[in-house]
Scaffold this active site. Structure first.
Site, mmCIF file in Angstrom:
data_model
loop_
_atom_site.group_PDB
_atom_site.id
_atom_site.type_symbol
_atom_site.label_atom_id
_atom_site.label_comp_id
_atom_site.label_asym_id
_atom_site.label_seq_id
_atom_site.Cartn_x
_atom_site.Cartn_y
_atom_site.Cartn_z
ATOM 1 N N TYR B 438 45.834 -61.992 -2.856
ATOM 2 C CA TYR B 438 45.712 -60.807 -3.322
ATOM 3 C C TYR B 438 45.127 -59.979 -1.965
ATOM 4 O O TYR B 438 45.037 -60.652 -0.829
ATOM 5 C CB TYR B 438 44.509 -60.449 -4.243
ATOM 6 C CG TYR B 438 43.033 -60.705 -4.156
ATOM 7 C CD1 TYR B 438 42.541 -60.999 -3.000
ATOM 8 C CD2 TYR B 438 42.386 -60.498 -5.377
ATOM 9 C CE1 TYR B 438 41.114 -61.304 -3.076
ATOM 10 C CE2 TYR B 438 41.070 -60.722 -5.343
ATOM 11 C CZ TYR B 438 40.512 -61.096 -4.614
ATOM 12 O OH TYR B 438 39.015 -61.301 -4.247
ATOM 13 N N GLU B 439 45.032 -58.918 -1.897
ATOM 14 C CA GLU B 439 44.811 -57.817 -0.750
ATOM 15 C C GLU B 439 46.153 -57.972 0.251
ATOM 16 O O GLU B 439 45.812 -58.319 1.447
ATOM 17 C CB GLU B 439 43.517 -58.059 -0.045
ATOM 18 C CG GLU B 439 42.381 -58.169 -1.158
ATOM 19 C CD GLU B 439 42.313 -56.929 -2.140
ATOM 20 O OE1 GLU B 439 43.196 -56.309 -2.063
ATOM 21 O OE2 GLU B 439 41.336 -57.168 -2.800
#
Lengths: 592, 592
Positions: B438-439
């Site tokens: 993620y990110e």
């Protein structure tokens, strides 16, 4: 999307073209094993794997195994019916002797089937897998009576089997085990103790379960020299050969674990359970190692099956998922499937190079076990025994470590979607993670390789293996189109020799040398075998590039990827080994 | 055994001795941040982490977050009470401006606290973590009115925040997103669309949740140039500043995922929800990247916290678990704790060298963000900006990859016991696995580093960083006791320069060069920074060896381990990069 598709064409490449199984089998006295027969087995096993058990993989994970209030263990929905279909079709006896109702296929074929079953549903496949390992043990160590009583039932799949080694305080160090066996006087023994982490320890798939249990006789020597092996059925076998009264084996717990929820991992309590000595008293560890060595090869193969399943998912997703423009396309172009992005391609090719390379290593290892058992020439058998000793720990540890790395990459190809249960790819990581931990941790495998298989004979076995690889390099070194493989392979042989010499030299002065070098040394040897297999694949592929079958171009380009992007890890491994033991052991424990 | 113990002494080493946070903070105009104040914060955060949220980590995993039939999301038992205690103690505002009720601590201190919270309970810690990232975004991009309305509530912890980017068909490629924003006419907008994978998207911890949402205005340009950023509260904020009527944001699903079950990952449906433009129209991606860059640093730090927790468990187990004799002990000796076995020591030291090295990298990165924001000297600020740009992707990707490797090793130390839920170590692997995804996946981080941070300025930033490391080597290169660090570090600088030149040269002729090299290049730069940090630690430790504090001997021996056993990976990375793009891209997609 298909949940799992058995990689039939690659099995054919490895079995027919690389390992020439049919010819080798004939030399071993199995004349009926021609290419068509092998293909029929592969196809049928593939269909069963794809269509019957792969669809049960997700439910096996979410539903898991349950221990009810009456002490009964149930497997996930659908497992029993699939097992019945499997056993009634004769699959349990594929690798068993016709003498006991089996089909007499060599281990190399049984192994290919095991990979497919495991790729489709690792939790399910471990039940018949462990039963067959039990068969192998009883066949090797059992009396004529025990064999007659148990082997037909295991070959038919009516009964299952387990191996019971671990106790709460005794895992790697079996010398610490406490389970006791007391002679009854009629040739049987009463077994009492607690075993943990027993795969398939209890379930609802079969009428009976044959536990092979390590225990101590009264007045047995301390440590590993006082361990004996016993056959202890879940239900005592009556004179009619059928399961009769309960034998005092109860399931105390089904473990909650990270994965393989479809396979019951049990605590088993033996309470004066009647058992029978298998092999000689106090020689139980050696007897159990027949089964353990078989199991190590099988779990290595299992890891490869799971890698294959994860790779297939990642590849299908990468072809389908549209995200970002491929480099070089115009700025206003539409987004492309992510398989066009080099970093995604890197992740996919890493998985492909490892899974196909390890498949070749695994099936060769299984073939060695057949040659060891069946080949008429003692010299050939002895060399197979030597190489099998080297390859067993390498396959088990390297395949299980690489399977974790590969399933991590498969998740990575999915991005955030790889973290979600429903997409199924994260289950493969959770499932396959166990393989590095059980049947001897990978640290134990590394010590087995370097300590028992390399140092113990002063490097004789390893040198023989290196000669075989050297001969390959000599044979093909003159072909220009193969130099990209033969040159680095030749260099690697030199590096392995040099690094091994350093270990031998250091070990004389530092008792921790072997332990400090073992893990990178195993991986180094693993790369040597993989590099040899990929070079052999390249030789075959180069000769058939014009055949019209795209697998040969794929083999050549994957071989190049392996050599240029994965093999360089050996540079680091050699440097790590050369660092020696001091840097690992110098710090006081309290400074950790 | 303690579930988690905050590594206070190592924070002190990094903050006081390595990064001299107190002095640097004074230069940045924060005179009150002396060593005692920092230690008080560390101690208090450590106690909260150890005693309040660490005990909730297992239940967070097993119970998870639930969406009820009325659409309400509840967090696991105990989460609400712990959050109330946390926010009422003022912790939510630790890094917020006093202007909005915060305590005004620099990011480097906030980051240390974040590591402890995350190590104790990653699922719980992500709620205030994401809220603070939202605070950072609104502070940077919001109008005076939006700031006045929202920042005090976020600083007090009464309200939480999220970042809403991903849609089912738009993850990495945000240019594909479809959520729409229609001007109402009164300065507000109606937002309609579906966002997925929203961390802390809904929960029961706070009175309101402030969603920062990427959406398209009518007639916006296609692709990423037509994305705007909107502030969309869960409950509309009334004139009294309090949450009022429901704003049409509903939680459609709480994802079932591999780990961080304590943190709700939601599908959010926006149905004509009233929102407010944050920053300029069509410049939403740049505005969101204020928050994204902050979040990338924070999740990198989170990974380090989880590594620390797993390492502690593995170390405690290795000291306690008795199994096998240590090499060199007599054959009849009793079994020893496994911490005496070299292969176990290797696994522990690998974790220790990475977690402590990455902690230094992470806190230095956070310090760079403080310097960038606060330092009076423009030249210093600009260099901090440059280095922060380099370090953000390196920290996020390297820490999350290494955290997976380290938690795998922590499980491995436990053997089969590491696979069992109750021992808690496998949760760390399942939790931390998300961070690489993620990110921005780690592939995106690698492209960001090599493409946007290195190639885009023709290597200027990287060269400046290499000069700083070179100056360190020059300064200490004459000290014999440091040569084991300064020499390989100097060599590594040369390797990074040479490899980068090759990439520049290849990239001119092959558009796939950057993508093919990006992942190993990021890891190479990661090792460069780690090696520099370990050498700096060694310089400090060498000077204080006689102080009586055992940390200095530990730092020196861990530095040696890092240099001799982990740094050699760079040999492989350089070779992989030099292989070029052809071997990655040559195969037709159909051959994969």
């Amino acid at each position: 999307m298909t949940v799992y598709e058995s990689p039939i064409r690659d099995f054919q490449f490895v079995l027919h073209e690389l390992l020439q199984v049919s010819e080798v089998s004939k030399a071993c006295g199995l004349p009926e094993l021609d290419v068509e027969v092998i293909d029929q087995v592969l196809d049928a096993a593939g269909i069963f794997s794809n269509e019957v058990i792969a669809p049960l993989n997700a439910i096996g994970d979410t539903r898991g195994c349950r221990l009810d209030s009456e002490g009964k263990v149930s497997t996930p929905t659908g497992f029993v019916a699939a097992y019945r279909q499997f056993s009634e079709s004769g699959w349990c006896g594929l690798g068993c002797s016709p003498e006991y109702g089996g089909q007499g296929f060599p281990s190399v074929i049984d192994s290919a089937v095991t990979e497919m079953l495991s790729g489709a549903n690792m939790g399910w496949a471990a039940y018949p897998g462990m039963s067959h390992a039990t068969y192998v043990n009883i066949e090797a160590n059992g009396s004529a009576e025990l064999k007659a009583q148990h082997l037909p039932k295991l070959a038919s799949g009516e009964w299952a089997g387990t191996m019971c080694l671990t106790e709460p305080h005794a895992g790697t160090d079996l010398g610490l085990l406490r389970t006791r066996a007391v002679p009854v006087g009629d040739g049987s023994y009463e077994i009492t103790g607690t075993k943990i982490f027993i795969s398939g320890g209890d379930h609802d798939l079969t009428d009976n379960i044959v536990h092979l249990v390590l225990a101590r006789l009264p007045d047995a020597p301390k440590g590993v020299k006082g361990i004996s092996l016993f056959l202890v059925p879940k239900f005592q076998v009556g004179k009619d050969g059928l399961p009769g009264r309960h034998n005092g084996v109860t399931c105390g717990n089904v473990e909650e674990k990270m994965g393989i929820h479809g396979n019951s991992t049990c605590t088993l309590n033996f309470d004066s359970s009647i058992g029978w000595l298998l092999g000689e008293a106090n020689k139980g560890l050696a007897a159990m190692f027949v089964q353990m060595n078989h199991a190590r090869i099988m779990v290595g193969i299992t890891a490869i099956g799971v890698m294959q399943a994860a790779y297939q998912k990642a590849l299908a997703y990468a072809k389908e998922r549209v995200q970002g423009r491929t480099a070089g396309n115009p700025a206003n172009a539409a987004a492309d499937p992510i398989v066009g992005h080099p970093d995604v391609r890197r992740m996919l090719l890493t998985q492909k190079a490892y899974v196909e390379g390890l498949r070749a290593v695994a099936l060769w290892t299984a073939q060695l076990s057949d040659t060891q058992r069946l080949h008429p020439d003692l010299v050939v058998r002895d060399q197979a025994t030597d190489f099998l000793g080297l390859m067993t720990p390498v396959l088990k540890a390297m395949a299980s470590d690489v399977a974790v790395e590969s399933t991590l990459l498969a998740m990575q190809v999915y991005g955030g979607h790889g973290y979600i249960r429903d997409n199924g790819v994260e289950q493969h990581l959770r499932d396959v993670r166990i393989i590095g931990l059980y049947e001897g941790t990978n640290g134990v495998q590394a010590m087995d390789l370097l300590g028992r298989k390399v140092l113990a004979d002063e490097g004789r076995r390893l040198a023989t293996f290196l000669q075989v690889v050297s001969a390959f390099v000599d044979e093909h070194g003159g072909v220009d189109a193969l130099k990209a493989f033969t040159q680095p392979l030749g260099d690697l042989i030199g590096e392995v020799e040099a690094t091994t010499r350093i270990i031998f030299s250091d070990a004389a002065g530092n008792a921790h040398t072997v332990g400090a070098a073992a893990a990178p040394f195993l991986r180094l040897v693993g790369h040597l075998v993989l590099a040899w297999m990929w070079a052999r694949a390249a030789v075959i592929a180069l000769g058939k590039l014009d055949s019209g079958d795209p697998i040969y171009a794929a083999k050549l380009s994957t071989a190049r990827f392996y050599y240029q992007r994965l093999l360089p890890e050996t540079l680091a491994l050699c440097a790590e080994i050369r660092a020696g033991a001091a840097v690992v052991m110098e710090a006081d424990v309290e400074l950790l």
